[in-house]
Design a protein around this motif. Structure first.
Motif, PDB file in Angstrom:
ATOM      1  N   ARG A  89      47.930  -5.445 -19.157  1.00 35.99           N
ATOM      2  CA  ARG A  89      48.027  -4.692 -17.901  1.00 35.99           C
ATOM      3  C   ARG A  89      46.649  -4.279 -17.398  1.00 35.99           C
ATOM      4  NH1 ARG A  89      53.183  -0.922 -19.478  1.00 35.99           N
ATOM      5  NH2 ARG A  89      54.771  -2.501 -19.127  1.00 35.99           N
ATOM      6  N   LYS A  90      45.794  -3.843 -18.306  1.00 42.20           N
ATOM      7  CA  LYS A  90      44.443  -3.438 -17.900  1.00 42.20           C
ATOM      8  C   LYS A  90      43.630  -4.645 -17.431  1.00 42.20           C
ATOM      9  CE  LYS A  90      43.932   0.868 -20.333  1.00 42.20           C
ATOM     10  NZ  LYS A  90      43.776   1.750 -19.178  1.00 42.20           N
ATOM     11  N   ARG A 108      49.465  -3.188 -23.163  1.00 41.43           N
ATOM     12  CA  ARG A 108      48.508  -2.330 -22.451  1.00 41.43           C
ATOM     13  C   ARG A 108      47.247  -3.098 -22.085  1.00 41.43           C
ATOM     14  NH1 ARG A 108      49.044   3.017 -26.222  1.00 41.43           N
ATOM     15  NH2 ARG A 108      51.008   3.762 -25.348  1.00 41.43           N
ATOM     16  N   ASP A 136      44.759  -7.259 -16.066  1.00 44.82           N
ATOM     17  CA  ASP A 136      45.324  -7.676 -14.783  1.00 44.82           C
ATOM     18  C   ASP A 136      44.734  -6.868 -13.629  1.00 44.82           C
ATOM     19  OD1 ASP A 136      47.119  -9.307 -13.262  1.00 44.82           O
ATOM     20  OD2 ASP A 136      48.419  -7.544 -13.029  1.00 44.82           O
ATOM     21  N   GLN A 137      44.233  -5.683 -13.908  1.00 46.19           N
ATOM     22  CA  GLN A 137      43.682  -4.815 -12.870  1.00 46.19           C
ATOM     23  C   GLN A 137      42.192  -5.072 -12.605  1.00 46.19           C
ATOM     24  OE1 GLN A 137      44.526  -0.871 -14.280  1.00 46.19           O
ATOM     25  NE2 GLN A 137      46.736  -1.125 -14.105  1.00 46.19           N
ATOM     26  N   LEU A 138      41.569  -5.901 -13.423  1.00 44.05           N
ATOM     27  CA  LEU A 138      40.138  -6.150 -13.271  1.00 44.05           C
ATOM     28  C   LEU A 138      39.845  -7.081 -12.104  1.00 44.05           C
ATOM     29  CD1 LEU A 138      38.990  -6.705 -16.965  1.00 44.05           C
ATOM     30  CD2 LEU A 138      38.689  -4.667 -15.565  1.00 44.05           C
ATOM     31  N   SER A 139      38.710  -6.855 -11.493  1.00 44.85           N
ATOM     32  CA  SER A 139      38.258  -7.759 -10.435  1.00 44.85           C
ATOM     33  C   SER A 139      37.841  -9.086 -11.070  1.00 44.85           C
ATOM     34  CB  SER A 139      37.065  -7.142  -9.704  1.00 44.85           C
ATOM     35  OG  SER A 139      35.963  -7.044 -10.586  1.00 44.85           O
ATOM     36  N   LYS A 181      34.490  -8.754 -12.909  1.00 39.54           N
ATOM     37  CA  LYS A 181      34.597  -8.073 -14.203  1.00 39.54           C
ATOM     38  C   LYS A 181      35.298  -8.970 -15.223  1.00 39.54           C
ATOM     39  CE  LYS A 181      33.829  -3.497 -12.937  1.00 39.54           C
ATOM     40  NZ  LYS A 181      32.765  -2.766 -13.504  1.00 39.54           N
TER      41      LYS A 181
END
Length: 53
Positions: A25-26, A22, A28-31, A34
């Motif tokens: 995955r999180k 988890r 991986d979604q960050l700019s 960030k």
């Protein structure tokens, strides 16, 4: 009455594995900006923990 079961090593490993998935995955979604902040925060925490241990 609730019965509480003590977590054995396999349960703890599975919980840790799911948590790590988890987190990845999180992350991986960050700019990029960030992610840079996360990197800086980790550098601070890890350098502090280096002096404590």
């Amino acid at each position: 009455m609730r019965h509480h079961r003590i977590l054995d090593g396999v349960d703890i490993f599975q919980i840790r594995s799911v948590s790590e998935i988890r987190l990845v995955r999180k992350l991986d979604q960050l700019s990029d900006s960030k992610m840079q902040l996360v990197s800086q925060a980790l550098a601070v925490v890890l350098s502090i923990s280096h002096f404590i241990s």
